[in-house]
Design a protein around this motif. Sequence first.
Motif, short mmCIF file in Angstrom:
data_model
loop_
_atom_site.label_atom_id
_atom_site.label_comp_id
_atom_site.label_asym_id
_atom_site.label_seq_id
_atom_site.Cartn_x
_atom_site.Cartn_y
_atom_site.Cartn_z
N ILE A 140 30.10 -14.13 5.90
CA ILE A 140 28.70 -13.98 5.89
C ILE A 140 28.44 -12.59 5.42
CG2 ILE A 140 26.94 -13.10 7.80
CD1 ILE A 140 27.96 -15.05 9.59
N ALA A 141 29.30 -11.50 5.37
CA ALA A 141 29.27 -10.35 5.01
C ALA A 141 29.42 -10.52 3.28
CB ALA A 141 30.48 -9.30 5.26
N ALA A 142 30.16 -11.33 2.76
CA ALA A 142 30.29 -11.51 1.38
C ALA A 142 29.11 -12.19 0.88
CB ALA A 142 31.58 -12.50 1.09
N THR A 143 28.60 -13.16 1.65
CA THR A 143 27.21 -13.74 1.32
C THR A 143 26.17 -12.81 1.02
OG1 THR A 143 27.96 -15.92 2.11
CG2 THR A 143 25.81 -15.79 1.56
N ILE A 144 26.02 -11.91 2.01
CA ILE A 144 24.93 -11.03 1.99
C ILE A 144 25.13 -9.93 0.97
CG2 ILE A 144 24.04 -9.16 3.45
CD1 ILE A 144 24.49 -10.53 5.86
N THR B 80 24.32 -11.66 -2.41
CA THR B 80 22.98 -11.86 -2.45
C THR B 80 22.18 -10.81 -2.94
OG1 THR B 80 23.06 -13.92 -0.80
CG2 THR B 80 20.99 -12.80 -1.22
N MET B 81 22.46 -9.65 -2.35
CA MET B 81 21.84 -8.28 -2.60
C MET B 81 22.22 -8.02 -3.95
SD MET B 81 22.67 -6.05 0.86
CE MET B 81 21.87 -4.48 0.30
N LEU B 82 23.23 -8.11 -4.70
CA LEU B 82 23.72 -8.17 -5.89
C LEU B 82 22.87 -8.68 -6.97
CD1 LEU B 82 25.71 -6.54 -7.89
CD2 LEU B 82 27.09 -8.71 -7.70
N VAL B 83 22.76 -10.32 -6.60
CA VAL B 83 22.01 -11.06 -7.32
C VAL B 83 20.45 -10.58 -7.23
CG1 VAL B 83 20.96 -13.45 -7.56
CG2 VAL B 83 23.37 -13.08 -7.21
N PHE C 63 19.09 -7.51 -6.64
CA PHE C 63 19.22 -6.54 -7.50
C PHE C 63 18.86 -6.68 -9.14
CE2 PHE C 63 21.07 -2.79 -10.00
CZ PHE C 63 19.70 -1.68 -9.49
N ALA C 64 19.83 -7.79 -9.45
CA ALA C 64 20.02 -7.93 -10.78
C ALA C 64 18.54 -8.63 -11.40
CB ALA C 64 21.13 -8.94 -11.04
N TRP C 65 18.23 -9.50 -10.61
CA TRP C 65 16.78 -10.26 -10.80
C TRP C 65 15.61 -9.20 -10.90
CZ3 TRP C 65 12.64 -11.52 -7.31
CH2 TRP C 65 11.64 -12.56 -8.22
N SER C 66 15.42 -8.42 -10.10
CA SER C 66 14.27 -7.49 -9.65
C SER C 66 14.28 -6.31 -10.75
CB SER C 66 14.40 -6.82 -8.42
OG SER C 66 15.40 -5.90 -8.22
N THR C 67 15.48 -6.24 -11.47
CA THR C 67 15.44 -5.17 -12.66
C THR C 67 14.92 -5.64 -14.08
OG1 THR C 67 17.72 -5.15 -13.19
CG2 THR C 67 17.06 -3.45 -11.59
N ALA D 260 21.49 -19.49 -8.31
CA ALA D 260 22.47 -18.58 -7.80
C ALA D 260 22.19 -18.18 -6.33
CB ALA D 260 22.48 -17.04 -8.46
N ILE D 261 21.14 -18.41 -5.72
CA ILE D 261 20.79 -18.09 -4.23
C ILE D 261 21.39 -19.53 -3.71
CG2 ILE D 261 18.79 -17.76 -2.77
CD1 ILE D 261 19.75 -15.19 -3.94
N GLU D 262 20.87 -20.76 -4.20
CA GLU D 262 21.17 -21.88 -3.66
C GLU D 262 22.68 -21.96 -3.48
OE1 GLU D 262 22.86 -25.72 -3.46
OE2 GLU D 262 23.01 -24.53 -5.31
N ARG D 263 23.59 -21.67 -4.39
CA ARG D 263 25.20 -21.61 -4.43
C ARG D 263 25.38 -20.72 -3.33
NH1 ARG D 263 26.56 -25.94 -4.82
NH2 ARG D 263 28.60 -25.12 -4.86
#
Length: 62
Positions: A46-50, A53-56, A58-62, A29-32
């Motif tokens: 750039i804003a959409a990517t940031i 990335t924050m959404l992914v 957050f989902a991974w860290s919970t 997901a981060i690579e894509r």
Amino acid sequence: MSQAIGETTVRHQHVGWVELFCNLVFVVAIERLTHLLHGDPGRGRIAATIGLTMLVWFAWST
């Protein structure tokens, strides 16, 4: 102290297949998402990517 000075304790931790699979999904997901920044991205991309990335992350860290 229960251990001599300089002595290290080695703990063997086993990782399950589900955890490895989830980590692989996160990496892909981060690579894509970083692929979106290839070339000449605009501010919107750039804003959409940031944001994604924050959404992914957050989902991974919970």
